[in-house]
Scaffold this motif. Structure first.
Motif, PDB file in Angstrom:
ATOM      1  N   SER A 160      -7.297  -0.215  -2.402  1.00  0.00           N
ATOM      2  CA  SER A 160      -6.725   0.558  -3.552  1.00  0.00           C
ATOM      3  C   SER A 160      -7.704   1.768  -3.823  1.00  0.00           C
ATOM      4  CB  SER A 160      -6.630  -0.370  -4.733  1.00  0.00           C
ATOM      5  OG  SER A 160      -7.886  -0.932  -5.098  1.00  0.00           O
ATOM      6  N   THR A 184      -5.832   1.635   5.601  1.00  0.00           N
ATOM      7  CA  THR A 184      -5.398   2.506   4.567  1.00  0.00           C
ATOM      8  C   THR A 184      -5.667   4.080   4.509  1.00  0.00           C
ATOM      9  OG1 THR A 184      -5.835   0.480   2.966  1.00  0.00           O
ATOM     10  CG2 THR A 184      -5.605   2.629   1.837  1.00  0.00           C
ATOM     11  N   TYR A 218      -3.572  -1.162  -9.106  1.00  0.00           N
ATOM     12  CA  TYR A 218      -2.662  -1.052  -7.915  1.00  0.00           C
ATOM     13  C   TYR A 218      -1.387  -0.128  -7.934  1.00  0.00           C
ATOM     14  CZ  TYR A 218      -5.632  -4.936  -6.886  1.00  0.00           C
ATOM     15  OH  TYR A 218      -7.066  -5.899  -6.778  1.00  0.00           O
ATOM     16  N   LEU A 251       0.893  -1.374   0.063  1.00  0.00           N
ATOM     17  CA  LEU A 251      -0.075  -0.154   0.143  1.00  0.00           C
ATOM     18  C   LEU A 251       0.913   1.516   0.106  1.00  0.00           C
ATOM     19  CD1 LEU A 251      -2.668  -1.184   2.461  1.00  0.00           C
ATOM     20  CD2 LEU A 251      -3.317  -0.441   0.271  1.00  0.00           C
TER      21      LEU A 251
END
Length: 452
Positions: A139, A181, A380, A87
């Motif tokens: 994402s 995230t 991604y 990430l």
């Protein structure tokens, strides 16, 4: 597994192609009346409606509509190291690409003493929607948040549906990877709300008298704009509330089109078609080729690969749906005509001289050139944005970018001499449009006479 649409020998004008090319059934208009009472309920009952609707649609009655900051941070603390590293790299690459999209103010001197400056001003507040249905989409957090941050949006909030499967400290909240995230990106205003009600929440805001933090009720301020992909109910709510709020697009089921000739690797093509079919039974996977041999080889590869993939039933449903096809064309020029008319969300070019062929593409959300640029790279870690127009909207709309969150404002500054010089033209045009007061607003500055 894919049925065939043979366009060889046909005249491929846009009118014909728009009727002939496959599309998923995705009737937003029919969904409008079903989301209208949901949005009205949120407008009138606020937090209470959001809790009731969460229980009704997600099977979760959130105790806290706004996820406590400590829960967001806890999700990051428990994130697997390899996922955190992936990430972080995705965020880093997205920031590199989106940083180059930032705009600068421009001042144009039209005449001496008369200038027009175009200022680029970010919207004040954005609500970012992250889906939570058949898959988990950290994402999408990256793709929504990064351009908004680089545009300079001062207030960002993320919402995602609460998950029934969550246990322990994350019970009643969005997926922990989504929360983690958000933490990586420095976003701590996160809501456990999904569906049409989430769009309505950002449109109307709420004050939650049932939950007080630091001596004040929890409050969600209305947003200027809502972005992010979602299901048909999210899309319908966006359409219903557009005008009260800005939206990015009405995103339908995902699409991949692959323009390929006999040089393409059938295994690559099949794997890429499956990768998008994995999203949803309504996902579209379209192969456009002038090679019957490639089409046959791809079909054989699909027959081997689909049963072996994790979501085989979902993939097979998508590939057999009316929205997915092999489209046979006479040559690559005809193939370009087809893909430009189709205007896919994602378009791969797997041909000889792929870069040159890609130069002929006018309509696509994003173009992936050559055998080593699959769509999943863009999903991604290419640095590009994966929030893209679907259903042919790439013929007139762009994907999410820094520009999506900016507004161009013209600032006009003229001195007396510059206005005097153009006054007669303004008066003439005002009279031509039968709007004499427009001209009088100019002549009033010169003793009610038209300057000579």
């Amino acid at each position: 597994m894919l049925s065939t649409l043979d366009l060889r020998g046909r005249t491929l004008d846009v009118r014909f192609l728009r009727g002939a090319l496959p599309r998923a059934e995705f009737d937003v208009t029919a969904a409008l009346e079903q989301v209208r009472p949901i949005c009205e309920d949120v407008e009138h009952r606020g937090a209470q409606a959001l809790r009731d609707l969460g229980e009704r649609f997600d099977g979760v009655r959130p105790e806290h509509l706004r996820v406590p900051v400590e829960i967001v941070r806890a999700a990051l603390d428990q994130l697997a190291p390899e996922l955190r590293a992936a990430l972080e790299e995705s965020i880093r690459r997205a920031r590199i690409v989106h940083a180059d999209q930032r705009r600068t103010d421009t001042t144009t001197e039209v005449v001496q003493g008369g200038t027009v400056t175009e200022r680029w001003v970010p919207v004040d507040r954005v609500g970012l929607y992250v889906p939570g249905g058949l898959a988990v989409y950290p994402s999408s957090v990256v793709m929504n948040v990064v351009p908004a941050q680089l545009a300079g949006v001062g207030s960002l909030a993320v919402t995602s549906p609460p998950q029934r499967e969550n246990t322990g400290v994350f019970s009643g909240y969005p997926n922990p990877t989504i929360l983690a995230t958000c933490a990586l990106l420095g976003v701590d205003e996160v809501y456990a709300v999904g569906g049409a009600q989430a769009v309505a929440m950002f449109a109307f805001g709420f004050v939650d008298d049932g939950e007080v933090r630091d001596g004040v009720p929890v409050t969600c301020e209305p947003a200027s704009m809502v972005t992010g992909p979602g299901n048909i109910w999210v899309v319908a709510a966006k359409r219903l509330l557009k005008g009260l709020i800005g939206i990015d697009a009405e995103a339908g089921p995902t699409e991949i089109a692959i323009l390929a000739d006999e040089t393409a690797d059938a295994e690559h093509v099949a794997a890429d078609l499956i990768s998008q079919a994995e999203h949803d039974p309504l996902a579209a996977s379209v192969l456009v080729t002038d090679s019957e041999e490639l089409a046959e080889a791809v079909d054989q590869a699909l027959a081997r690969r689909v049963p072996a993939t994790k979501h085989a039933d979902r993939v097979a449903a998508a590939l057999r749906g009316r929205q997915s096809r092999v489209v046979l064309v006479d040559d690559m020029d005809a193939g370009l005509a087809v893909v430009n008319a189709y205007a896919a969300e994602h378009l791969e070019i797997q041909t000889r001289e792929a870069r040159a062929v890609a130069g002929g593409v006018r309509n696509a959300g994003a173009v992936f050139v050559g055998p080593y640029a699959p769509v999943s790279l863009g999903d991604y870690a290419a640095g590009s944005n994966h929030v893209l127009p679907t259903a042919g909207c790439a013929s007139h709309s762009s994907g999410l970018s820094v520009q999506s969150f900016l507004r161009g404002i013209h600032v006009v500054e003229y001195d007396e001499a510059a206005l005097r010089d153009v006054a007669s033209h303004v008066v003439t045009l005002a009279q031509a449009e039968d709007l004499p007061a427009h001209g009088e607003a100019v002549t009033a500055r010169f003793g009610d006479e038209v300057p000579q």
